[in-house]
Structures are given as C-alpha cells and as structure tokens.
Design an enzyme around this catalytic site. Sequence first.
Site, PDB file in Angstrom:
ATOM      1  N   HIS A  25     -13.000  -8.747 -85.494  1.00 43.21           N
ATOM      2  CA  HIS A  25     -11.589  -9.154 -85.448  1.00 43.21           C
ATOM      3  C   HIS A  25     -11.413 -10.545 -86.061  1.00 43.21           C
ATOM      4  O   HIS A  25     -11.859 -11.544 -85.506  1.00 43.21           O
ATOM      5  CB  HIS A  25     -11.137  -9.159 -83.986  1.00 43.21           C
ATOM      6  CG  HIS A  25      -9.702  -9.505 -83.788  1.00 43.21           C
ATOM      7  ND1 HIS A  25      -9.302 -10.646 -83.122  1.00 43.21           N
ATOM      8  CD2 HIS A  25      -8.574  -8.855 -84.156  1.00 43.21           C
ATOM      9  CE1 HIS A  25      -7.983 -10.678 -83.069  1.00 43.21           C
ATOM     10  NE2 HIS A  25      -7.519  -9.612 -83.696  1.00 43.21           N
ATOM     11  N   HIS A  65      -3.047 -14.985 -89.623  1.00 45.30           N
ATOM     12  CA  HIS A  65      -2.431 -14.179 -88.565  1.00 45.30           C
ATOM     13  C   HIS A  65      -1.005 -14.609 -88.261  1.00 45.30           C
ATOM     14  O   HIS A  65      -0.084 -13.794 -88.267  1.00 45.30           O
ATOM     15  CB  HIS A  65      -3.265 -14.260 -87.295  1.00 45.30           C
ATOM     16  CG  HIS A  65      -2.641 -13.541 -86.130  1.00 45.30           C
ATOM     17  ND1 HIS A  65      -1.758 -14.153 -85.253  1.00 45.30           N
ATOM     18  CD2 HIS A  65      -2.748 -12.260 -85.714  1.00 45.30           C
ATOM     19  CE1 HIS A  65      -1.359 -13.283 -84.353  1.00 45.30           C
ATOM     20  NE2 HIS A  65      -1.947 -12.125 -84.610  1.00 45.30           N
TER      21      HIS A  65
END
Length: 280
Positions: free
Chosen positions: A22, A64
């Site tokens: 991730h 992100h």
Amino acid sequence: MTTAYPLRDRTPGPSPISVVAHRGASEDAPEHTLAAYRRAIEDGADALECDVRLTADGHLVCVHDRRVNRTSNGRGAVSALELADLAALDFGSWKEDEDGTWEAPDRQHEDPERVSVLTLERLLELVSDAGRRVELAIETKHPTRWAGQVEDRLVALLARFGHTKATAEAPPPVRVMSFSARSLHRVRAAAPDIPGVYLMQFLTPRHRDGRLPPGVGIAGPGVRILRAHPEYVSRAHRAGHQVHVWTVNDEADVDLCERLGVDAIITNRPKQVRAQLGLG
C-alpha cells in the site's frame, strides 16, 4: 458483462493470497516514493498500490491527498500545481524514525529522487525493471477538477507500456481501483481488458449480496467491512468476484483475511504480512 477471472485455488499449502504494498512499503519509507516501492519489491510484494492525481500540466503523479501539505514541505492542491512545482518539493523528510532518519544514516547524501514527487511513468519503469512480474494496483482519486481526463491520460500511459491487453495466460499486470464507479466505467470503455476494483468504505444494501457495478470483477472492501460482515467474502466469491481488502496491517486482521479466503491483502507492511502468511 462482468469479466470473470479465476478465483485462487484454496487447496492446502502455502497461502495463495496476493500481498499488495500500500503506497509501497510505507511503514518503512515515505509513502509514494521510489524508496518505498523499491523496498516493497525487495520484500517480495506481489503488487504495488498507488494513488494517482493529474497535475495542472497533465502529468499523473503518485500522491494520495488532494493537497500536498501532509506529505511534503509545500502547500496547495496537486491539480493546481505543475510537475515542476511538485518536483521542487521534498516528499520524504516528513517521515522520520526515532533517530531522525527514515532510511540511510547519512540522509543528506541519499539519492534526491527518493524524496522527489513520483510520477506514474517512473513507477511503471521501476516495475518494468523488477526482473519478475510485479503487478500495479492504481487508484484514481475523485472528485477532481480534471474528471475524465485522469482516466484518458492513465489508459494512454498504460498503453505505452503495453499494459492494456490481456494475454492467453493472464490479464494485464495492472488493475484500476476507485471508489467511483464512473471512473471504472471510463477505464473499461477505453481498455476492456484492464481489471477494475470497486473500493468500498461501507457495505451498502445494494452490494451486500456480492454484486458490483456492471463490468467490475473485483470487490475492494475496507478491512472494517470484513470485521463487521465476514460473510461478505463468500458472497462476493459466489457472485464470481475476487476480494482485495485494504488496509490490513494488524496481525489479527491478516488472520481474519486468510481465514475468510480473500484474494489479496493490501498492506503497509508487505514483508511482515508475507512472513505471517508463510511466504517469506
């Protein structure tokens, strides 16, 4: 029609669960940096997860948040900044170990690219040079001022690397993930062979029986959904879908995912999760 990919074999033996890093090995290195992704590859991750956003001058970068404030020494929205603006920022120094470093003891001499903003193109090059099959799970972030331009640029870039077509043995080594069904529809319309992952933070009534948006073959529930609704995994499998779970870092959650038979675990700790699953 939903594209059906074979579910993983559940026969006894080493865990068949795919381990997805991730934002790279983001527990050990700053997220979305080359250092994090190199570490994940070294740690044996089966796939790398990244988020992509479009800059003001049309480049896909791995960031992100909508704004760069948290993960850099700058401020502002990614969509309002050009690549040159982002390249001038430090995307690594925010993450430090207790001794004041995150990677090398002589941090001031490390490779500057390790803390520079990472473009998706550079990440694709890294994967191409990995020496083994390393898949990419690419999340499109919405809403954004650029709307469908994100998917247009994404598919065009993946086509340059030859990642939009399936082979007789396997789908492309990339998949696109999103909380936006519309985003996944755009990608499928442009590149039908690229698998789509429908991300879910909550399990809505329309999806409790395992159904997904048309054309999507992989469910992407948050781990909290599995804690509250463990039966969801079998329902999704009965509907012909894979289940890729995010973000799984606790040992108890890894055990839960393995017990339920999920297909992929998305984690900040790929090395530790692989070890727990008996993979390394």
